[in-house]
Write an enzyme that holds these catalytic residues in place. Structure first.
Site: not given
Ligand code: ADP
Ligand code: MG
Ligand code: MG
Length: 916
Positions: A40, A109, A118, A120, A353, A469, A594, A781, A800, A803, A868, A888
């Protein structure tokens, strides 16, 4: 990192020359600094430097995070460095963080190198306090907005930084709406929100045992530490283990000045793609939400509108956004996704991105970008993967069909499956035996379900993730599977499943599951063949007028991959039909034929007699009968593969596989005896079955050991091969047979078999007058074979690598046993990220392969090397085999295109570009 200047070292300024620099202004970074600034942060910097409207801010590096996590304290210099950057930000904005009469507000952020669940959640509106909320109200002329922003801050901060249960805030908000008799949050007025703030602060105090901090810098610092700490939450750790993301990368933290989408109808927030992530077509794709802050879009509180509607809402911002999207695409030379906010008619870019896309879009976009002159073919090849190609080769549900979707789970194993719902394995087996197609539906599966899973067309579970599973076993079997469809309530006792909305699926009702998207449908959805397979089969031509855009794209990229790859690709095929298909798919020979299948069916009886033979004469008799049958098989195969190498493996599996089941036979014999008419032959057979019974057949009498113990068996096979080759030669064909000896552990075994084979080949040459050049080689093998590869190469013209068996013997576990029993636990504990039967274990099995290659070539420089095992068609493994210098890979016919593509990708990445 490839930069020549060490980016950790500040040039001059705030932290003093030569010291490590922990904070980068958005103007200082760029997109290649993802290691240091996270994805980011690096992209925010890139956009800033492109001159796009990004709210100013700065990024705290992953290095700072690492120090904090290692020592429990932030680096000594960090506080001042953050202070200096904050001051610069404040100077630029003309107001200070949390300033009472006109506050600067920021968001904090998280942002690691790889986007990661996971981590924040972002905290918006940092800098608001009891005092500055008043200032914000005056400055904006909007009381409601100010109090709404403040309650959002306390809510997000309380939840993500102070660890307060988020539902408490949600409940209070809901209660306020109910009290006011309104349904959406925008209908709450300033006075309501003010009351809510008081309530929220009380929740924080009770739950966190402290007041909501009023000092803006303290708010910011606590949020930064919370982001650092979130690197080590259990969820983040588990995700990294499964995705094989190193634990020591750390996360960066972005501090970004706030812009407000919740300032009224001329404000809003949205997401956009520069082209359609499903088809790759250029156009306007995205969603927009008026009068809202970013998190509202995700939360789905109110309905968004299609991005195209922004044109009529705010033409100026819309046009600007379109220009920016074009700039980004041309700059990143790829599909980008974007987050933006409009504050009172002013557009701001908040994130971009390189965007995720479907498999089909990946191929289309790659070729579209070549046509636009943005990338070259080599780059296009790196933009697609074998996994994506594999996905495109499954039959899929007809998009045109009318469907009733009843749920969605995790796309665990691709494919499209239709069948009657059954809720236990017993029924699955019973129904499938009577010719019904069934979908096995369980809450989750366990080893007892194995037979039911085999019997079913597809598997659907309501619990468990990609490593459950059901998912692991289904992938191993190549069976369609959707798992973890949590909204579907499965009641196995009453044999029914309830979907949201109350739709009930009883046993016997037809359902359709899509293992590539995770979608579950009621009723039968028509399945259409993959156009990509039609193309590989030669039934659709890429150049034809009606050729699909996708097929044309696949064709171009495959052609390029074929041009650049060094690895040849062969097929594992046992009969002419498979061989012909493999050829259509681009096979350059057969890497594994085979022969055991040639001993089944009608011929099993001959094998029985061979095993039971008491005298040489009896044995020779059955061998003599087998010989012409084998020979005919080989003639067909050589014809199908004319001009290409065909590697034939002599008989490999334990002999008892050709004998009747011991229990069945015992019963038959016992019954016959009680009637007093015991059958002489059955009795002998039973004795033989007992004699040949093995505790560990996988490690018993099989492979080369059979050839050495049963006189005449291997020589019969070699004779059949040689005579078939001679016959093809006489018919003006070009047979290229290679004889492969399985399960060799020591060179002596190979030498003995080889001497006999050479003798037989010489005999056949003599009698037919045809000169034969049959290569003789071995499978590697067993660990001992790999360890003594230098000696073995003296008697082998080719190796050959088998694996599959090599993986079993190196790890000391048998695939059938472990995959169904404890692999799930291993995967969940992160002992390996992926089954070593799917992707070669580079460190263990791979290192034996590597050293065997070296030792083999040292003895015999022109030793031909291939693989193979099933790994031969696995994308990651193909890269490994390219790296160690095999000639190969050989895989099942269906996986040949994937192997060709990945061999091409491996060859062109090895010229220095990055792995993707
Ligand atoms: P995520 O990785 O979950 O997308 P972000 O850091 O991009 O988290 O932010 C969550 C939301 O808050 C997004 O919609 C982002 O556009 C908005 N946001 C983040 N920073 C700002 C900011 N400085 N002003 C306004 N909106 C923001
Ligand atoms: Mg075998
Ligand atoms: Mg975002």
């Amino acid at each position: 990192m490839s930069e020549n200047k060490d980016p950790h070292v500040a040039g001059s300024g705030d932290s003093g020359a030569g010291e490590v620099k922990f904070v980068y202004d958005f103007t200082e970074g760029n997109k290649d600094l993802k290691d240091l600034l996270g994805g980011k942060g690096a992209n925010l910097a890139e956009m800033t430097n492109l001159g796009l409207p990004v709210p100013p801010g700065f990024t705290i590096t992953t290095e700072a995070c690492k120090t904090y996590l290692d020592s429990g304290e932030e680096p000594a210099a960090l506080r001042d460095e953050v202070g200096a950057h904050l001051q610069a930000l404040e100077a630029g904005m003309g107001k200070t963080l949390g300033q009472a009469d006109d506050p600067l507000l920021v968001s904090v952020r998280s942002g690691a190198k790889f986007s990661m669940p996971g981590m924040m959640d972002t905290v918006l509106n940092i800098g608001l306090s009891d005092k500055s909320v008043q200032g914000l109200a005056r400055q904006s002329g909007d009381d409601r907005f100010a109090w709404d922003s403040y309650r959002r801050l306390i809510q997000m901060f309380g939840k993500t930084v102070l660890g307060v249960d988020g539902e408490l805030f949600e409940d209070a908000l809901e209660a306020a709406k109910v009290a006011k008799k309104v349904s959406v949050d925008t209908e709450l007025e300033a006075a309501d929100l003010k009351k809510l703030v008081t309530k929220f602060k009380r929740i924080v105090k009770t739950e966190a045992g402290r007041d909501f901090p009023q000092d803006p810098r303290e708010q910011m610092d606590l949020a930064i530490h919370a982001v650092f700490d979130s690197w080590n939450t259990d969820r983040a750790k588990l995700y990294r283990r499964q995705e094989r993301i190193p634990h020591d990368l750390g996360t960066a933290v972005n501090v970004c000045s706030m812009v407000f989408g919740n300032l009224g109808p001329d404000s809003g927030t949205g997401v956009a793609f520069t082209r359609d992530p499903a088809s790759g077509h250029q156009g306007v794709y995205g969603d927009y939400l008026q009068n809202a802050q970013g998190e509202d879009v995700v939360a789905g509180i109110r309905n968004t509108v299609a991005l195209a509607e922004l044109e009529s809402i705010d033409k100026k911002s819309y046009d600007q956004l379109m220009r920016i999207m074009e700039t980004l695409e041309n700059h990143y030379k790829d599909l980008c996704d974007i987050e933006f906010t409009i504050e009172r008619g002013q557009l701001w870019m908040l994130q971009t991105r390189v965007g995720k896309r479907t498999a089909g879009a990946a191929f289309r976009i790659a070729t579209q970008l070549v046509d636009q002159g943005l990338i070259d073919e080599a780059e296009a090849l790196q933009r697609v993967t074998g996994a994506q190609l594999a996905q495109l080769m499954f039959p899929r549900f007809d998009d045109q069909a009318k469907v009733e979707q009843i749920g969605r789970g995790i796309a665990a194993s691709p494919g499209a499956a239709v069948g009657k719902a059954v809720f236990d394995s017993y029924t699955a087996i019973k129904w499938s035996r009577s010719g019904e197609k069934v979908i096995l539906i369980r809450r989750e599966t366990n080893p007892d379900d194995l037979d039911g899973m085999i019997a079913a067309e597809g598997i659907l579970t309501s619990r468990g993730g990609k490593t459950s599973h059901a998912a692991v076993v289904a992938r191993g079997m190549g069976k369609t599977c959707v798992c973890g469809a949590e909204e579907l309530e499965v009641d196995t006792k009453r044999r029914r499943m309830t979907a949201p909305g109350g739709v009930v699926i009883e046993e016997g009702d037809v359902v359709s599951i899509d293992g590539s998207t995770g979608k579950v449908y009621l009723g039968e959805v028509p399945v259409v063949p993959s156009p990509v397979v039609e193309y590989f089969e030669g039934r659709m031509h890429a150049g034809a007028d009606d050729a699909d855009e996708l097929v044309a794209a696949v064709h171009r990229i495959m052609a390029y991959a074929d041009r650049v790859r060094r690895l040849r690709v062969r097929a594992n095929a046992d009969n002419a039909e498979d061989a012909l298909r493999a050829r259509r798919f681009g096979a350059q020979g057969i890497g594994l034929c085979r022969t055991e299948h040639m001993f089944l069916g009608d011929r099993r009886e001959l094998v029985e007699r061979l095993i039971l033979a008491d005298t040489d004469a009896e044995r020779e008799e059955s061998l003599k009968e087998l010989l012409p049958l084998q020979k005919r098989d080989f003639i067909e195969l050589f014809e199908a593969m004319d001009g290409l190498p065909v590697t034939i493996r002599l008989l490999d599996p334990p002999l008892h596989e050709f004998l009747p089941d011991v229990t069945e036979l015992s019963v038959r014999v016992a019954l016959a005896e009680s009637r007093g008419d015991a059958n002489e032959n059955d009795l002998r057979l039973l004795q033989a079955v007992h004699r040949l019974h093995e505790q560990n057949p996988m490690l018993g009498l099989r492979g080369v050991r059979l050839g050495l113990v049963i006189p005449g068996l291997f020589t019969m096979q070699v004779r059949a091969i040689a005579e078939a080759a001679a016959e093809r030669r006489n018919a003006k064909g070009d047979p290229r047979a290679e004889v492969m000896i399985p399960l060799v552990g020591t060179v002596q075994e190979l030498e003995i078999v080889r001497d006999e084979a050479d003798r037989v080949i010489a005999e056949v040459q003599e009698t037919t007058g045809v000169e034969l050049k049959l290569a003789i080689g071995t499978m590697i093998e067993l660990p001992r074979a790999a360890l003594t590869a230098g000696q073995i190469a003296e008697a082998a013209e080719f190796f050959s690598f088998g694996t599959n068996d090599l993986t079993q013997t190196v790890w000391g576990f048998s695939r059938d046993d472990v995959e169904a029993s404890f692999f799930t636990a291993y995967l969940e504990k992160g002992i390996f990220g992926v089954s070593p039967f799917e992707t070669i274990d580079r460190d263990g099995v791979g290192s034996l392969v590597r050293s065997a290659v070296k030792a083999g070539r040292a003895t015999r420089p022109d030793l031909k090397l291939g693989v193979c095992g099933e790994h031969g068609g696995d994308p990651e493994s193909v890269h490994f085999f390219h790296e160690v210098g095999l000639d190969y890979v050989s895989c099942s016919p269906f996986r040949i295109p994937v192997a060709r593509l990945e061999a091409g990708r491996a060859a062109s990445t090895s010229k220095g570009s990055d792995h993707r």
